[in-house]
Design an enzyme around this catalytic site. Structure first.
Site, short mmCIF file in Angstrom:
data_model
loop_
_atom_site.label_atom_id
_atom_site.label_comp_id
_atom_site.label_asym_id
_atom_site.label_seq_id
_atom_site.Cartn_x
_atom_site.Cartn_y
_atom_site.Cartn_z
N ARG A 1 44.85 -18.38 -62.28
CA ARG A 1 45.73 -19.44 -63.02
C ARG A 1 45.90 -20.77 -61.52
O ARG A 1 46.17 -21.56 -62.49
CB ARG A 1 47.30 -18.40 -62.87
CG ARG A 1 48.49 -18.76 -63.19
CD ARG A 1 48.89 -18.22 -63.68
NE ARG A 1 49.47 -16.79 -62.60
CZ ARG A 1 50.86 -15.69 -63.28
NH1 ARG A 1 51.45 -16.79 -64.03
NH2 ARG A 1 51.20 -15.83 -62.26
N LYS B 1 53.53 -10.53 -68.92
CA LYS B 1 55.02 -10.63 -70.53
C LYS B 1 55.40 -11.98 -69.96
O LYS B 1 56.17 -11.26 -71.78
CB LYS B 1 55.92 -9.94 -69.03
CG LYS B 1 55.60 -8.58 -68.21
CD LYS B 1 56.65 -8.20 -66.82
CE LYS B 1 56.96 -8.83 -65.83
NZ LYS B 1 55.56 -9.25 -65.24
N ARG C 1 53.34 -9.07 -53.40
CA ARG C 1 53.83 -9.21 -54.73
C ARG C 1 53.86 -7.70 -55.84
O ARG C 1 54.66 -6.79 -56.24
CB ARG C 1 54.16 -9.86 -55.81
CG ARG C 1 54.23 -11.30 -55.67
CD ARG C 1 54.05 -12.99 -56.30
NE ARG C 1 54.54 -12.82 -57.07
CZ ARG C 1 54.76 -13.38 -58.43
NH1 ARG C 1 53.18 -13.66 -58.41
NH2 ARG C 1 55.27 -13.18 -59.46
N ARG D 1 51.70 -22.99 -59.10
CA ARG D 1 52.78 -21.97 -58.16
C ARG D 1 52.93 -21.49 -57.13
O ARG D 1 51.40 -20.19 -56.49
CB ARG D 1 53.01 -20.37 -59.53
CG ARG D 1 54.29 -20.29 -60.42
CD ARG D 1 53.91 -19.68 -61.37
NE ARG D 1 54.36 -17.94 -60.41
CZ ARG D 1 55.59 -17.49 -61.09
NH1 ARG D 1 55.19 -16.78 -62.49
NH2 ARG D 1 55.31 -16.62 -60.25
N ARG E 1 63.40 -4.85 -62.32
CA ARG E 1 62.64 -4.74 -61.21
C ARG E 1 63.40 -3.69 -59.86
O ARG E 1 62.28 -3.12 -58.71
CB ARG E 1 62.48 -6.34 -60.38
CG ARG E 1 61.45 -7.19 -60.65
CD ARG E 1 61.46 -8.79 -60.42
NE ARG E 1 59.59 -9.07 -60.01
CZ ARG E 1 59.83 -9.85 -60.77
NH1 ARG E 1 60.24 -10.32 -61.77
NH2 ARG E 1 58.08 -10.53 -60.74
P1 AMP Z 1 57.83 -13.51 -62.24
O1 AMP Z 1 58.10 -15.18 -62.86
O2 AMP Z 1 58.82 -13.08 -62.66
O3 AMP Z 1 56.46 -13.25 -61.30
O4 AMP Z 1 59.18 -13.81 -60.79
C1 AMP Z 1 58.68 -14.70 -59.41
C2 AMP Z 1 60.02 -14.68 -59.01
O5 AMP Z 1 60.93 -14.33 -59.03
C3 AMP Z 1 59.67 -12.55 -57.87
O6 AMP Z 1 58.58 -12.58 -56.90
C4 AMP Z 1 61.01 -13.17 -57.33
O7 AMP Z 1 60.95 -13.37 -55.96
C5 AMP Z 1 61.88 -13.49 -58.23
N1 AMP Z 1 62.60 -12.25 -59.40
C6 AMP Z 1 61.86 -12.86 -60.50
N2 AMP Z 1 62.66 -11.82 -61.55
C7 AMP Z 1 63.38 -10.72 -59.77
C8 AMP Z 1 64.25 -9.92 -60.59
N3 AMP Z 1 64.43 -9.69 -61.34
N4 AMP Z 1 64.23 -8.80 -59.47
C9 AMP Z 1 64.11 -9.59 -58.25
N5 AMP Z 1 63.78 -10.69 -57.73
C10 AMP Z 1 63.34 -11.57 -58.55
#
Ligand code: AMP
Length: 199
Positions: A129, A15, A152, A141, A90
């Site tokens: 990654r 994404k 996740r 990360r 989400r």
């Molecule tokens: P991502 O980079 O989108 O995978 O997000 C990394 C982490 O940020 C996720 O595993 C969550 O802990 C938090 N996070 C990001 N976007 C959201 C969201 N829309 N709702 C809740 N937690 C989020």
């Protein structure tokens, strides 16, 4: 013409990669809640300190925090022509909150594009990654490890995937195959947008 797009899909589906490319080619901003939260953590702001552990463990940050961040961001001038949401919504309350926020300003989502990738590929991408970051001397990360990735993906299956019927009913959901090369996925997404603009 507005281009209000959600890029939907599990962690590691691509994404962020696609949102970045599409934001450049479509001239609309990429709104990534993950990036926004990581920036807060890097700054060690009050919010950053609050969400750091949750993110490291692969949990979800509260809907209230996320909706506050996104509602504020969507009101900025650069979102007038459209936006690409990446990693949001989400949860069901986030999807409902987004609808309300958009309704208030007379906007609506145009596309929810789901990037479909099987679990095994997502697990191996996460490991790749991590190895790549380490090979470049960067810190990987903290949520790129098999246990956290499992969590996740489970969170995605339990809380995020079930939002999709909501968008299917509205007729704005489409899928692309996220296992294809990056440029092919971009082409497929642009094809979805072009085709429906022409229709
Ligand atoms: P991502 O980079 O989108 O995978 O997000 C990394 C982490 O940020 C996720 O595993 C969550 O802990 C938090 N996070 C990001 N976007 C959201 C969201 N829309 N709702 C809740 N937690 C989020």
């Amino acid at each position: 013409m507005s281009l209000n797009i959600v890029l939907f899909g599990p962690p590691g589906a691509g994404k962020g990669t696609q949102a970045q490319i599409l934001a450049n080619s479509l001239g609309i901003p990429q709104l990534s809640t993950g990036d926004m939260l990581r920036a807060e953590v890097a700054d060690q702001s009050t919010l950053g300190k609050k969400v750091e552990k949750i993110m490291e463990e692969g949990g979800l940050v509260s809907d209230e925090i996320i909706l506050d961040i996104i509602s504020e961001r969507l009101q900025k001038e650069d979102c007038q022509k459209g936006f690409l949401l990446d990693g949001f919504p989400r949860t069901r309350p986030q999807a409902e909150g987004l609808n309300l926020t958009l309704n208030k300003v007379g906007k609506a989502l145009d596309y929810v594009i789901e990037i479909v990738v099987p679990k095994e590929t997502l697990m191996s991408r996460s490991q790749l990654r991590k190895r790549e970051a380490m090979a470049k001397g960067e810190t990987p990360r903290p949520d790129d490890n098999p246990e956290v990735m499992e969590k996740r993906l489970q969170t995605y299956a339990d809380q995020t995937f079930p939002i999709l019927p909501f968008y299917k009913v509205l007729g704005i959901h489409t899928e692309v195959d996220g296992t294809l090369p990056i440029d092919k996925v971009t082409k497929d997404i642009l094809g979805i947008i072009d085709n429906s603009e022409a229709a």
